[in-house]
Write a protein that holds these residues in place. Structure first.
Motif, PDB file in Angstrom:
ATOM      1  N   ALA A  94       1.101  -9.175  22.399  1.00  0.00           N
ATOM      2  CA  ALA A  94      -0.249  -8.613  22.398  1.00  0.00           C
ATOM      3  C   ALA A  94      -1.184  -9.651  21.790  1.00  0.00           C
ATOM      4  O   ALA A  94      -0.730 -10.686  21.286  1.00  0.00           O
ATOM      5  N   PRO A  95      -2.512  -9.406  21.805  1.00  0.00           N
ATOM      6  CA  PRO A  95      -3.446 -10.428  21.312  1.00  0.00           C
ATOM      7  C   PRO A  95      -3.151 -10.948  19.907  1.00  0.00           C
ATOM      8  O   PRO A  95      -3.280 -12.144  19.662  1.00  0.00           O
ATOM      9  N   GLY A  96      -2.751 -10.096  18.968  1.00  0.00           N
ATOM     10  CA  GLY A  96      -2.535 -10.567  17.605  1.00  0.00           C
ATOM     11  C   GLY A  96      -1.138 -10.367  17.085  1.00  0.00           C
ATOM     12  O   GLY A  96      -0.909 -10.471  15.869  1.00  0.00           O
ATOM     13  N   SER A  97      -0.180 -10.130  17.976  1.00  0.00           N
ATOM     14  CA  SER A  97       1.170  -9.841  17.515  1.00  0.00           C
ATOM     15  C   SER A  97       2.156  -9.988  18.671  1.00  0.00           C
ATOM     16  O   SER A  97       1.766 -10.149  19.826  1.00  0.00           O
ATOM     17  N   PHE A  98       3.443  -9.943  18.339  1.00  0.00           N
ATOM     18  CA  PHE A  98       4.487  -9.906  19.355  1.00  0.00           C
ATOM     19  C   PHE A  98       5.749  -9.332  18.728  1.00  0.00           C
ATOM     20  O   PHE A  98       5.846  -9.167  17.504  1.00  0.00           O
ATOM     21  N   ILE A  99       6.715  -9.007  19.575  1.00  0.00           N
ATOM     22  CA  ILE A  99       8.013  -8.526  19.107  1.00  0.00           C
ATOM     23  C   ILE A  99       9.067  -9.521  19.563  1.00  0.00           C
ATOM     24  O   ILE A  99       9.114  -9.910  20.740  1.00  0.00           O
ATOM     25  N   VAL A 100       9.877  -9.963  18.610  1.00  0.00           N
ATOM     26  CA  VAL A 100      10.941 -10.928  18.892  1.00  0.00           C
ATOM     27  C   VAL A 100      12.275 -10.213  18.750  1.00  0.00           C
ATOM     28  O   VAL A 100      12.445  -9.342  17.896  1.00  0.00           O
ATOM     29  N   HIS A 101      13.230 -10.581  19.591  1.00  0.00           N
ATOM     30  CA  HIS A 101      14.513  -9.874  19.710  1.00  0.00           C
ATOM     31  C   HIS A 101      15.651 -10.880  19.590  1.00  0.00           C
ATOM     32  O   HIS A 101      15.590 -11.980  20.132  1.00  0.00           O
ATOM     33  N   ASP A 102      16.702 -10.495  18.869  1.00  0.00           N
ATOM     34  CA  ASP A 102      17.854 -11.393  18.708  1.00  0.00           C
ATOM     35  C   ASP A 102      19.043 -10.989  19.576  1.00  0.00           C
ATOM     36  O   ASP A 102      20.141 -11.521  19.412  1.00  0.00           O
ATOM     37  N   GLY A 103      18.833 -10.051  20.505  1.00  0.00           N
ATOM     38  CA  GLY A 103      19.921  -9.560  21.347  1.00  0.00           C
ATOM     39  C   GLY A 103      20.485  -8.249  20.873  1.00  0.00           C
ATOM     40  O   GLY A 103      21.155  -7.537  21.634  1.00  0.00           O
ATOM     41  N   ASN A 104      20.213  -7.911  19.605  1.00  0.00           N
ATOM     42  CA  ASN A 104      20.675  -6.645  19.037  1.00  0.00           C
ATOM     43  C   ASN A 104      19.527  -5.740  18.628  1.00  0.00           C
ATOM     44  O   ASN A 104      19.585  -4.534  18.820  1.00  0.00           O
ATOM     45  N   CYS A 105      18.492  -6.314  18.051  1.00  0.00           N
ATOM     46  CA  CYS A 105      17.349  -5.510  17.626  1.00  0.00           C
ATOM     47  C   CYS A 105      16.094  -6.376  17.610  1.00  0.00           C
ATOM     48  O   CYS A 105      16.167  -7.605  17.697  1.00  0.00           O
ATOM     49  N   GLY A 106      14.948  -5.715  17.521  1.00  0.00           N
ATOM     50  CA  GLY A 106      13.673  -6.408  17.567  1.00  0.00           C
ATOM     51  C   GLY A 106      12.920  -6.289  16.259  1.00  0.00           C
ATOM     52  O   GLY A 106      13.106  -5.344  15.487  1.00  0.00           O
ATOM     53  N   THR A 110       3.263 -10.127  13.179  1.00  0.00           N
ATOM     54  CA  THR A 110       1.817  -9.941  13.299  1.00  0.00           C
ATOM     55  C   THR A 110       1.041 -11.101  12.684  1.00  0.00           C
ATOM     56  O   THR A 110       1.262 -11.476  11.528  1.00  0.00           O
ATOM     57  N   PHE A 111       0.139 -11.667  13.479  1.00  0.00           N
ATOM     58  CA  PHE A 111      -0.692 -12.783  13.013  1.00  0.00           C
ATOM     59  C   PHE A 111      -1.836 -12.304  12.128  1.00  0.00           C
ATOM     60  O   PHE A 111      -2.188 -12.972  11.148  1.00  0.00           O
ATOM     61  N   TRP A 112      -2.452 -11.175  12.479  1.00  0.00           N
ATOM     62  CA  TRP A 112      -3.643 -10.732  11.764  1.00  0.00           C
ATOM     63  C   TRP A 112      -3.358 -10.481  10.292  1.00  0.00           C
ATOM     64  O   TRP A 112      -4.090 -10.938   9.419  1.00  0.00           O
ATOM     65  N   GLU A 113      -2.295  -9.740  10.004  1.00  0.00           N
ATOM     66  CA  GLU A 113      -1.956  -9.483   8.607  1.00  0.00           C
ATOM     67  C   GLU A 113      -1.544 -10.769   7.891  1.00  0.00           C
ATOM     68  O   GLU A 113      -1.839 -10.959   6.715  1.00  0.00           O
ATOM     69  N   ALA A 114      -0.861 -11.669   8.626  1.00  0.00           N
ATOM     70  CA  ALA A 114      -0.470 -12.945   8.019  1.00  0.00           C
ATOM     71  C   ALA A 114      -1.697 -13.786   7.676  1.00  0.00           C
ATOM     72  O   ALA A 114      -1.746 -14.439   6.623  1.00  0.00           O
ATOM     73  N   ALA A 115      -2.702 -13.771   8.550  1.00  0.00           N
ATOM     74  CA  ALA A 115      -3.929 -14.524   8.272  1.00  0.00           C
ATOM     75  C   ALA A 115      -4.674 -13.909   7.088  1.00  0.00           C
ATOM     76  O   ALA A 115      -5.198 -14.628   6.229  1.00  0.00           O
ATOM     77  N   ALA A 116      -4.710 -12.578   7.025  1.00  0.00           N
ATOM     78  CA  ALA A 116      -5.392 -11.911   5.913  1.00  0.00           C
ATOM     79  C   ALA A 116      -4.716 -12.216   4.585  1.00  0.00           C
ATOM     80  O   ALA A 116      -5.377 -12.283   3.542  1.00  0.00           O
TER      81      ALA A 116
END
Length: 277
Positions: A94-106, A110-116
């Protein structure tokens, strides 16, 4: 037996070590016995301090490298900004975030909270470099998030394309519980309509309203996907909970990447009044 008396312990409680403030002045082990386990801890702390090893008590923790380890954190522990180093495949973006998966769980990133928080000090990367199917390596810290632990990134390496993990078929009770937040799933249901919502930036967001085994679910959509209304579809995407201000699960939604994630199993009927509900 050892004896700690007023000559061994400073009389002023404000100047006393926290270790000794736990013991009464004139403490004698023979009169006030401490359990063996606690005596061992006290002795170990004294040895560390005597050896100049007190700094070891403040050593930085090892980064968490397993997705399951992050997901298992309580909200209190996730709020401690524990360091993480993880690697996986982006399954939704999505515009300010994404979900990454390791094959078992995701895991939600989030960029916005990290920038804040002052962790992310770069421009938010465009969708083209972090689209689904992109392998990434992430450094950052944990955060309790709105419902489940998330990662606030400080650095991301893009490693190229990678295959998507297999979509899982999950029981409806697991989906409704919110326990499968961030999982890449596959579900079937009947689309009952399309919703439109105004966004704070003036744009309009579209969702498909679908029934899964009698339970409502929304799917992020594009305007032209209204053609799926009254059709029975199979959808692949990431299930995310809708949480209230108390971080309680209040609904279910599925995030998809493109129209390719939707397969029509039964087209809409010619007579809309005969559509299943």
């Amino acid at each position: 037996r050892c004896r700690l008396n007023s000559s061994a312990v400073p009389p002023s409680s404000s100047s006393m070590s926290p270790l000794f403030r736990r013991l009464p002045a004139g403490y004698v082990m023979g009169k006030h016995e401490i359990p063996a386990g606690r005596r061992f801890v006290i002795a170990a702390c004294l040895l560390l301090l005597a050896a100049g090893g007190g700094g070891a008590l403040h050593a930085a923790p090892e980064p968490i490298r397993h997705f399951a380890g992050i997901r298992s954190l309580s909200r209190d522990f996730a709020a401690m900004a524990l360091p993480v180093e993880i690697e996986g495949v982006i399954v939704w973006s999505a515009p300010g975030s994404f979900i990454v998966h390791d094959g078992n769980c995701g895991i939600y990133v989030t960029f916005w909270e990290a920038a804040a928080a002052g962790l992310w000090q770069h421009e938010i990367p465009p969708y083209s470099v972090r689209s689904p199917g992109t392998s990434v390596k992430i450094k950052g810290v944990t955060n309790p998030g709105g419902f489940a632990p998330v990662v606030l990134p400080s650095a991301i390496d893009y490693l190229g394309s990678a295959p998507m993990p297999p979509a899982r078929r999950l029981p409806i009770d697991r989906l409704l519980s919110g326990a499968e937040d961030g999982q890449y799933i596959e579900q079937e249901g009947v689309v009952q309509g399309m919703g439109r919502f105004g966004m704070p930036n003036g744009q309009v967001s579209f969702v498909l309203k679908m029934m899964i085994e009698g339970h409502p679910c929304i799917i992020q959509a594009l305007p032209e996907w209204e053609k799926f209304v009254d059709a029975r579809i199979r959808v692949r995407g990431v299930v995310t909970p809708m949480a209230n201000l108390r971080a309680q699960h209040s609904g279910m939604k599925i995030g998809v990447s493109s129209e390719a994630d939707i397969e029509v199993l039964r087209p809409p009927p010619a007579d809309p009044f005969s559509a299943p509900r």
